[in-house]
Write a protein that holds these residues in place. Structure first.
Motif: not given
Length: 249
Positions: A224-249
């Motif tokens: 999903l686009p960042s904004r749509a994903a943010a609405e689905r989860i209940g967080v901000g779009a910037s939070t989604v973007k930061r988490w997507r940029q994280r390297k897998p553990a």
């Protein structure tokens, strides 16, 4: 009471910001104290908006506020000798509260007194039990007459003026070793607590949205686009973007 349970009808539910004046805390400070002293404070019992505007039982908060250090919530040093009195560093006489004595006898303000004797701006000039009595009386009065909160707010100086005075008061003692050491120790405690609180809040929001964790929420909304994903989860779009940029553990 555990989160999710229905509170008794007689309970008064308040947000953290609404509880601050009732407990004697400055605006925004109760959140920090709760993060630093997790075992002391009760859990929220409800929320006005899903995952946000958490509500606490006021009676439980008041009980927790009075339970710390014999009822005194302030983190300032006690300021008194073992017998409960504070020594004036100008004349050596001893009092429960130095403020009136300094103004009446020595004609100096508390700020001038602290600066002259190189005391931190946060150094209290009042005996611990005196501060406790004033704090308890204030909490009781506000609890019995909630309208006092609005009257107190109306009498407050503008936030910009309070900030200016605070900065001015601290400027003379910021460089003192005792102040710098205290702030350094406080930062080491506060930053990890704030980071953990943020992680816990995100995990709670993700679970409320039906995901196992925040990482699971990000993975399952990656298409999903960042904004749509943010609405689905209940967080901000910037939070989604930061988490997507994280390297897998």
């Amino acid at each position: 009471m555990q989160p999710g349970q229905t509170p008794p009808a007689s309970s008064r539910l308040v947000t953290r910001r609404e509880a601050e004046p009732l407990l004697g805390y400055a605006s925004g400070s109760l959140k920090v104290v709760m993060q630093q002293q997790r075992g002391r404070w009760p859990e929220p019992v409800a929320c006005r908006v899903r995952g946000r505007a958490l509500l606490w039982n006021l009676e439980e908060l008041l009980a927790a506020g009075r339970g710390q250090q014999g009822g005194l919530r302030s983190r300032r040093p006690g300021g008194a000798d073992p017998d409960g009195l504070v020594t004036c560093l100008i004349c050596g006489r001893r009092f429960r509260s130095l403020g009136p004595h300094l103004a009446r006898i020595h004609h100096v303000t508390a700020a001038e007194y602290r600066a002259e004797h190189q005391l931190p701006a946060s150094a209290t000039l009042m005996a611990t039990d005196t501060r406790l009595g004033l704090s308890t009386a204030r909490i009781d009065a506000i609890t019995e007459q909630p309208e006092l909160i609005e009257r107190m707010r109306a009498a407050n100086l503008p936030a910009s003026e309070l900030s200016r005075r605070s900065t001015e008061a601290r400027s003379g003692t910021d460089s003192l070793p005792v102040v710098r050491a205290s702030r350094r120790a406080g930062a080491l405690r506060t930053l990890p607590a704030a980071q953990q609180a943020r992680r816990d809040a995100l995990e709670a929001v993700a679970r409320a949205a039906g995901f196992a964790s925040m990482a699971d929420a990000i993975e399952n909304t990656r298409d999903l686009p960042s904004r749509a994903a943010a609405e689905r989860i209940g967080v901000g779009a910037s939070t989604v973007k930061r988490w997507r940029q994280r390297k897998p553990a």
